[in-house]
Design a protein around this motif. Structure first.
Motif, PDB file in Angstrom:
ATOM      1  N   GLN A  32      -0.451  -5.469   5.594  1.00 36.62           N
ATOM      2  CA  GLN A  32      -0.488  -4.004   5.721  1.00 36.62           C
ATOM      3  C   GLN A  32       0.683  -3.389   4.978  1.00 36.62           C
ATOM      4  N   ARG A  33       0.387  -2.674   3.895  1.00 36.09           N
ATOM      5  CA  ARG A  33       1.475  -1.990   3.201  1.00 36.09           C
ATOM      6  C   ARG A  33       1.948  -0.811   4.035  1.00 36.09           C
ATOM      7  N   SER A  34       3.134  -0.339   3.775  1.00 32.57           N
ATOM      8  CA  SER A  34       3.716   0.775   4.525  1.00 32.57           C
ATOM      9  C   SER A  34       3.034   2.078   4.146  1.00 32.57           C
ATOM     10  N   ALA A  35       3.232   3.101   4.962  1.00 33.07           N
ATOM     11  CA  ALA A  35       2.677   4.421   4.666  1.00 33.07           C
ATOM     12  C   ALA A  35       3.245   4.952   3.354  1.00 33.07           C
ATOM     13  N   LEU A  36       4.530   4.685   3.104  1.00 32.33           N
ATOM     14  CA  LEU A  36       5.163   5.128   1.858  1.00 32.33           C
ATOM     15  C   LEU A  36       4.444   4.547   0.650  1.00 32.33           C
ATOM     16  N   ARG A  37       4.202   3.260   0.675  1.00 33.21           N
ATOM     17  CA  ARG A  37       3.586   2.596  -0.476  1.00 33.21           C
ATOM     18  C   ARG A  37       2.099   2.939  -0.595  1.00 33.21           C
TER      19      ARG A  37
END
Length: 761
Positions: free
Chosen positions: A84-89
C-alpha cells in the motif's frame, strides 16, 4: 514452526537513513515531484498483535459448498504481497498521470521507467525491508521485489499461509468445479498494516477468455458462405432468423479493415511498422498459425513479425514458465485470435505473444496477470511493448481486494510508462462472469480486469445489415482475392444474442424485447435457448469515475468508472456473422478447400483496437510526436466531446450526423460512429435456493434444461418490478452508453483528429 511470539525489531534510526531523496529532474516527468517520506513501519513487528485486512477473501464462497481443507503441505508458489503506497505518493502519481495526458502541461507524454515508478511512487525501501524480514521469519521464500516497489513475489505452503496470515485454505465447489480459496480475511501484524493491502494468490479463481466457442465450418463456394459442421452450439433466436442451409458469414481481415476505415492508412505507409503489440495469455498457440493467417489473407507484404515467449523479470523469479500448447491439439483459441486479429488491423506491427503458465502460480489472475505485469516491469526499454491487449475477464464481485489492487497498480504503472492497454469488456451483458452460460446468482457488475482508470475497455457491436435487410448495400455478393466482401462502413447495433435484443425483437416480429422473450417460452419450454451472450458493460463498485469520463454527452451520472469505453465488432444475433481463424487443427488453405474455425466475442474487439492504436502510434511518430501514447481513453473522450458535445448544454449537429444508423451517409468525416440501437440487456435466471438481483422475471420454466427443476427467467434490469427502456441493463443511447461506450471508430479520421489534438501536422 512456532511463530506466534516471533518478534522482529525495526531500527527507526536505520530506516530513516534509507529515506529516498527528492526525485531527480533528469526525467522531465518527475521534475518538481517530491515524495520523500518517513518510513511508515515504526513499531516492532509483533506476531501476537495483528490486524485484519478487509475484503481479502472472496465473499462468494459463503454460498459455495465446502469440500474440506487443503493439505498444509500444498505448495503455494509466487503469491504476490501487494503493498500500500502512502496517500502522498498515491496523490502524486494521480497528478502525474493527469499531467501526462494534458497537452497544456510540460509533462505531457513525458513517460517514466519502472525504476522511476518504484522509487517515486512505490513503497519506501525501509518499509519493504520490514515486510520482507517478516515474510522470511514466517518461513516463506522471498523471490523478488518488483521494480515498481508495489509487490513482493514470495512462495510457501498452505500451512505457512495459515500460520502467518491466520486463514485456512479450503476446497470449495462452485458451479460443479473444485476451487481453492482462503476461508476468511487475512490478518497481518499491526505494525505492517499501513503498508500491506493483502496477498494476491490465495485463491485460484481466474479471469476467463472472452470469446464465443469456435465453430468448425466448411466453405461453400457456390453460396459464398460457410456451413457449420456441428449444430450442437445453441444459437439463441435462430428459429426466428432465416439461415439457408444454416449458411453463416465469415469475415476476413479485409472486412474489418474496410468497415473501420483502416485500409486508407496503409496507402500512406501506416501499417504499424515499428510498433510492438503484446497480447498477454496463459497458454501457447501453434506458431505455424500466424504465418498461415498472414499468407492466406495477403498480409505478408507489410513486414509484421511474430514471436511467442515467456516474459521474465531481471533477475528472473521463475514465476513465468512456458504453459505449453504450442501444437494443434493443445493451443489456446484465445491466443490464436488475439495474435491474428491484432495483425489483421496492424499488419506491419511486431506481435509479441506473451504467455505465462497458470499452473505455477495460484495468483488470482494467474498467467495472464503475470505476463502483463512482467512486461510492464521490464527494466530494459526494449523489453516493454507500446501496446498491450488483454482479452480476459471476470466480475469485480469475483475478485478479492488484493487482486483488484494488483491489477489497478499494474495498469497505472503501464500508463505512466506510456503503454496503451486495451481490455475486453466481456461477453455476457451486464455481468462479464457468465461467458458461455447464463447470469444467475449475481447482479450488475463490471470486468475487474478493465475497471482501472488507466486502461481502455472495448465492448462488442454487431453489424445491422442482417436484421435491416441491407446486406447487398454494404457487402458484395462475391469475395475478392483476399476473401473480403465489405464495401464500406456498415451500421452497427449492440452485439446481443438473446431475446433481449430490442432490434431483433422489433425487426423480426414487431414486438418489444420483453414480449419477444415471453413468446419464446412457448417455443422453448425447457430454456435451452436462454442465454446471456452479449457485449458487456456496467459500473465499477471499486474504482471511481475519472474526470475524463465525465466530459461527454450521455456519460452516466454516477461516481463509478464505467465500461466500456469504445466498441468494435464482437459477434452477431443468431450466430450469423463470425471472423475466420487459421488454427493448427484447421489451417487455412487457398479458397478454403478445407474446414476453418469461426469465432466471435469481445476477445476479438480488444486486439483489433490495439491494432488501431499501433497505427496511431506510428502516425504520431511519423508526424514528429512521441511514439507512445499511454492510456488511449482520455484522448478518445476528448475527441468524442468535440463530436457529441459535453454532458450539459446544447448538442452539436454531429451528435446526430455521426449516428451509426446513417451508415456511409453523412458520416465520412466522423471520428466515432455512435451506436444508438439495441442494448445488452440479456436473459438471467434464478434457480431454486438462490437469489439473482438486477433481474426482472417474466416467467418460470417448469424444468430448466430438463435438469434443474422450476426456474425463474428474466431480463437484466435495474428494477425488479418493471422492465422498459429506462430500466433495461443496458440500452444503447445517444452519446456514451453502458452498451457500447462511445461507439466504434473510423480509424483514418481518428488518427487525423488525434494528431490535431497533439498540434501535429
Amino acid at each position: 514452526m512456532k511463530t506466534e511470539h516471533v518478534m522482529i525489531g525495526v531500527s527507526i534510526a536505520a530506516a530513516l537513513a534509507t529515506l529516498p531523496s527528492m526525485a531527480l529532474a533528469s526525467n522531465a516527468a518527475l521534475s518538481g515531484i517530491d515524495t520523500t517520506e518517513a518510513p511508515r513501519v515504526t513499531q516492532t513487528v509483533d506476531n501476537s498483535v495483528v490486524s485484519t485486512l478487509s475484503n481479502t477473501h472472496l465473499s462468494l464462497i459463503a454460498h459455495a459448498t465446502l469440500a474440506g481443507a487443503v493439505d498444509d503441505a500444498m505448495p503455494m508458489n509466487h503469491m504476490q504481497l501487494i503493498l500500500q503506497r502512502s496517500a502522498l505518493r498515491s496523490s502524486a502519481l494521480e497528478s502525474l498521470i493527469t499531467a501526462q495526458h494534458d497537452p497544456s502541461s510540460a509533462k505531457y507524454q513525458q513517460w517514466i521507467t519502472p525504476e522511476e515508478f518504484g522509487s517515486t511512487f512505490g513503497v519506501a525501501d525501509a518499509d519493504i525491508n520490514a515486510v520482507k524480514s517478516w515474510l522470511t521469519s514466517q518461513g516463506f521464500t522471498v523471490n523478488a521485489v518488483y521494480p515498481n516497489k508495489s509487490q513482493i513475489d514470495f512462495s510457501g505452503t498452505a500451512g505457512l499461509v495459515r500460520q502467518a496470515f491466520h486463514t485456512q485454505e479450503n476446497h470449495y465447489i462452485v458451479s460443479h468445479v473444485d476451487h481453492i480459496a482462503n476461508a476468511t480475511d487475512i490478518s497481518v501484524p499491526s505494525a505492517l498494516q499501513a503498508v500491506v493491502i493483502g496477498v494476491a494468490g490465495l485463491n485460484d479463481f481466474r479471469p476467463q477468455p472472452l470469446h464465443v466457442p469456435p465453430q468448425v465450418a466448411q466453405y461453400d463456394s457456390s453460396k459464398h458462405s460457410f456451413k457449420l459442421q456441428s449444430s450442437s452450439t445453441v444459437r439463441p433466436g435462430a428459429q426466428a432468423v432465416n439461415f439457408p442451409n444454416y449458411g453463416v458469414r465469415g469475415f476476413a481481415p479485409y472486412d474489418m479493415q474496410t468497415i473501420y476505415s483502416v485500409s486508407p492508412l496503409y496507402t500512406s505507409g501506416l501499417t504499424g511498422t515499428g510498433i510492438v503489440i503484446a497480447v498477454v495469455e496463459d497458454q501457447d498457440m501453434d506458431v505455424t498459425d500466424w504465418p498461415n493467417f498472414v499468407s492466406q489473407f495477403g498480409l505478408g507484404g507489410y513486414g509484421g513479425t511474430f514471436k511467442q515467449f515467456q516474459p521474465q523479470l531481471t533477475p528472473s523469479t521463475g514465476n513465468c514458465t512456458d504453459p505449453g500448447g504450442a501444437n494443434p491439439d493443445g493451443e489456446s483459441i484465445e491466443t490464436v485470435l488475439d495474435s491474428e486479429y491484432s495483425t489483421a488491423i496492424a499488419p506491419g506491427a511486431h506481435i509479441w505473444v506473451s504467455t505465462c503458465s497458470d499452473s505455477d502460480s495460484s495468483n488470482f489472475f494467474g498467467g495472464v496477470y503475470l505476463a502483463a505485469d512482467n512486461l510492464i516491469n521490464n527494466t530494459n526499454a526494449a523489453g516493454r511493448p507500446n501496446v498491450i491487449s488483454a482479452s480476459y475477464g471476470w466480475a469485480e464481485g469475483m475478485t478479492d481486494a488484493a487482486s483488484k489492487a494488483a491489477i489497478d497498480i499494474m495498469w497505472a504503472q503501464g500508463d505512466a510508462e506510456g503503454i496503451s492497454v486495451f481490455v475486453s469488456a466481456g461477453d455476457s451483458g451486464s455481468n462479464p462472469s457468465f461467458n458461455g452460460s447464463i447470469i444467475n446468482g449475481a447482479g450488475i457488475d463490471a470486468n475487474s480486469f478493465g475497471t482501472s482508470p488507466n486502461d481502455t475497455v472495448v465492448g462488442g457491436s454487431d453489424t445491422a445489415d442482417i436484421l435491416d435487410g441491407t446486406t447487398s448495400k454494404y457487402f458484395n455478393s462475391t469475395p475478392n482475392a483476399v476473401y473480403g466482401t465489405a464495401k464500406s462502413y456498415v451500421p452497427e447495433i449492440t452485439w446481443n444474442t438473446s431475446c433481449g435484443n430490442t432490434v431483433a425483437a422489433q425487426k423480426l416480429v414487431g414486438l418489444t424485447a420483453l414480449q419477444f422473450c415471453k413468446n419464446a417460452l412457448i417455443y422453448d419450454p425447457y430454456g435451452f435457448y436462454v442465454t446471456s451472450e452479449s457485449g458487456s458493460g456496467g459500473p465499477s463498485s471499486v474504482d471511481s469515475k475519472p474526470a475524463w469520463q465525465r466530459i461527454v454527452y450521455g456519460a452516466a451520472k454516477d461516481q463509478s468508472r464505467d465500461l466500456p469505453d469504445v466498441s468494435l465488432f464482437g459477434g452477431s444475433y443468431g450466430g450469423y456473422s463470425w471472423v475466420i481463424l487459421c488454427t493448427g487443427a484447421n489451417p487455412c488453405t487457398p479458397n478454403f478447400t478445407s474446414p476453418v474455425e469461426l469465432v466471435a466475442g469481445t476477445s476479438l474487439s480488444s486486439p483489433m483496437f490495439a491494432g488501431i492504436q499501433a497505427l496511431i502510434d506510428q502516425g504520431v511518430k511519423q508526424a514528429g510526436g512521441p511514439v507512445d501514447q499511454g492510456n488511449a481513453a482520455p484522448t478518445l473522450y476528448e475527441l468524442a466531446r468535440n463530436e457529441y458535445g459535453g454532458p450539459t448544454g446544447s448538442q452539436p449537429p454531429t451528435l446526430s450526423d455521426c449516428n451509426s444508423n446513417n451508415g456511409t451517409k453523412g458520416t465520412s468525416k466522423c471520428v466515432f460512429y455512435n451506436i444508438t440501437e439495441g442494448g445488452n440487456s440479456t436473459q438471467c435466471i434464478q434457480l431454486q435456493g438462490e437469489v439473482t438481483p438486477d433481474c426482472y422475471f417474466y416467467g418460470t420454466i417448469a424444468d430448466f434444461q430438463q435438469a434443474y427443476g422450476p426456474t425463474q427467467v428474466g431480463l437484466t434490469s435495474t428494477s425488479t418490478t418493471k422492465y422498459n427502456s429506462n430500466t433495461a441493463a443496458f440500452p444503447s443511447t445517444a452519446g456514451w452508453s453502458f452498451a457500447n461506450g462511445l461507439g466504434s471508430v473510423n480509424a483514418t479520421n481518428l488518427l487525423a483528429a488525434w494528431k490535431k489534438f497533439n498540434a501535429l501536422p
